[in-house]
Design a protein around this motif. Structure first.
Motif, short mmCIF file in Angstrom:
data_model
loop_
_atom_site.label_atom_id
_atom_site.label_comp_id
_atom_site.label_asym_id
_atom_site.label_seq_id
_atom_site.Cartn_x
_atom_site.Cartn_y
_atom_site.Cartn_z
N LEU A 67 -5.84 3.93 0.83
CA LEU A 67 -4.55 3.24 0.83
C LEU A 67 -3.68 3.74 1.98
O LEU A 67 -3.04 2.95 2.68
CB LEU A 67 -3.83 3.46 -0.51
N THR A 68 -3.66 5.06 2.18
CA THR A 68 -2.90 5.65 3.29
C THR A 68 -3.46 5.16 4.62
O THR A 68 -2.70 4.83 5.54
CB THR A 68 -2.95 7.19 3.24
N TYR A 79 -2.13 1.48 5.42
CA TYR A 79 -0.79 1.22 5.95
C TYR A 79 -0.47 2.01 7.22
O TYR A 79 0.49 1.70 7.93
CB TYR A 79 0.29 1.40 4.88
N GLN A 107 -9.44 6.91 -3.16
CA GLN A 107 -8.67 5.67 -3.25
C GLN A 107 -7.31 5.82 -2.56
O GLN A 107 -6.86 4.94 -1.83
CB GLN A 107 -8.47 5.29 -4.72
N THR A 117 0.82 -1.22 0.00
CA THR A 117 0.00 0.00 0.00
C THR A 117 0.85 1.27 0.00
O THR A 117 0.55 2.21 -0.73
CB THR A 117 -0.94 0.02 1.22
N ALA A 141 2.42 2.17 -3.45
CA ALA A 141 1.48 2.75 -4.42
C ALA A 141 1.36 4.27 -4.23
O ALA A 141 1.33 5.02 -5.21
CB ALA A 141 0.11 2.09 -4.26
#
Length: 311
Positions: free
Chosen positions: A274-275, A278, A270, A254, A257
């Protein structure tokens, strides 16, 4: 947003999930539960390591460092995130933003290096078992753990200072729920190509290089495992490595990306999810992954609980 007009000059507005108000209440509950589980799980691992002498081995020493990192990382992000999700104001002071950027970046960078060291530890344990105690000596373990922390702090001081010194021309709306380098760079009001190159180089060194080293380590481990004839030894080798490989996949998958293609995810939900994964979800899952898949850790937890009941 009406509350944005009331912010003090110099404060930042963390837009986060403000474009999805119906989601904020759900996220508040989920993130609060996740944070409490993170504190409980990682604190338990640290306590068990300190109290149980049977776990005073390199693998659990590094795992304890990872748990401490995860505790600090989530604590540098989640309280502010919960405050912003709950209330109408989405602001953070410039000082608070700088502290959050430095702390979260240093901890995240340290984790990248630490996970690489943990892969090397597994390589030595599986591929060089006879030399394990001489190679992974306590003083060596403390030294490489110290190097991991210094790398993380050094990267944060360099990247963080460069990012915060960028002219923003009054731009203070951060398209994220935390002050993070990719989001802060996008506030700059001049050509940021040089900063994007610098971020990419830092990503190569602290994300892609560790991933490459981890893959090489596990390539050698898989080679060694295929030569093991004992099913029990084969299962144990895969069991101890499987937990680490799962954690590596969750964290690097993650974060890579976001840092490799920051423009692709900037300002999009999105990228924020993702942030969130992780920085909040992965630290919650790490203790579960290591305890549920690890007999030594489960045994130590049982012994600790038994002692508490007897006392």
């Amino acid at each position: 947003m009406e509350q944005n007009n009331e912010t003090s000059e110099g404060d930042f507005i963390l837009l986060g999930f403000s474009d999805q108000p119906q989601l904020e209440a759900i996220l508040f509950v989920v993130i609060l539960i996740s944070y409490l589980l993170t504190i409980l799980g990682n604190t338990a691992i640290i306590l068990v390591f300190c109290l149980d002498s049977k776990l005073h081995t390199p693998m659990y020493f590094f795992l304890t460092n990872l748990s401490f990192l995860d505790l600090c990382l989530t604590t540098s992000i989640v309280p502010q995130l919960l405050w912003n999700l709950k209330g109408p104001a989405k602001t953070i002071t410039s000082t608070g933003c700088a502290i959050q950027l430095y702390v979260s970046l240093s901890l995240g960078s340290t984790e990248c290096v630490l996970l690489t060291i943990m892969a090397f530890d597994r390589y030595v344990a599986v591929c060089r078992p006879l030399n394990y105690t001489s190679v992974m000596h306590p003083s060596f373990c403390k030294s490489v753990a110290g190097i991991a922390w210094l790398c993380g702090i050094g990267n944060a001081l360099i990247q963080g200072t460069i990012t915060l010194r960028l002219p923003r021309c009054g731009h203070h709306r951060v398209h994220n729920f935390l002050c993070e380098v990719p989001a802060m760079i996008n506030l700059a009001c001049f050509d940021i190509h040089a900063n994007e190159v610098q971020l990419f180089v830092a990503t190569l060194v602290l994300l892609l290089l560790p991933v490459a080293l981890i893959l090489v380590s596990y390539g050698f481990i898989m080679q060694a495992v295929t030569k093991i004839k004992s099913f029990q030894a084969w299962r144990k080798a895969l069991g101890t490595c499987g937990s680490h490989l799962l954690v590596v996949s969750l964290f690097f998958g993650t974060s890579s990306a976001i840092y490799i293609q920051p423009k692709r995810f900037y300002g999009h939900s999105q990228g924020e999810f993702l942030t969130l994964f992780y920085t909040v979800v992965t630290p919650t899952l790490n203790p579960l992954i290591y305890t549920l898949r690890n007999k030594d850790m489960k045994g130590a937890l049982r012994r600790m609980l038994r002692l508490e009941q007897n006392s």
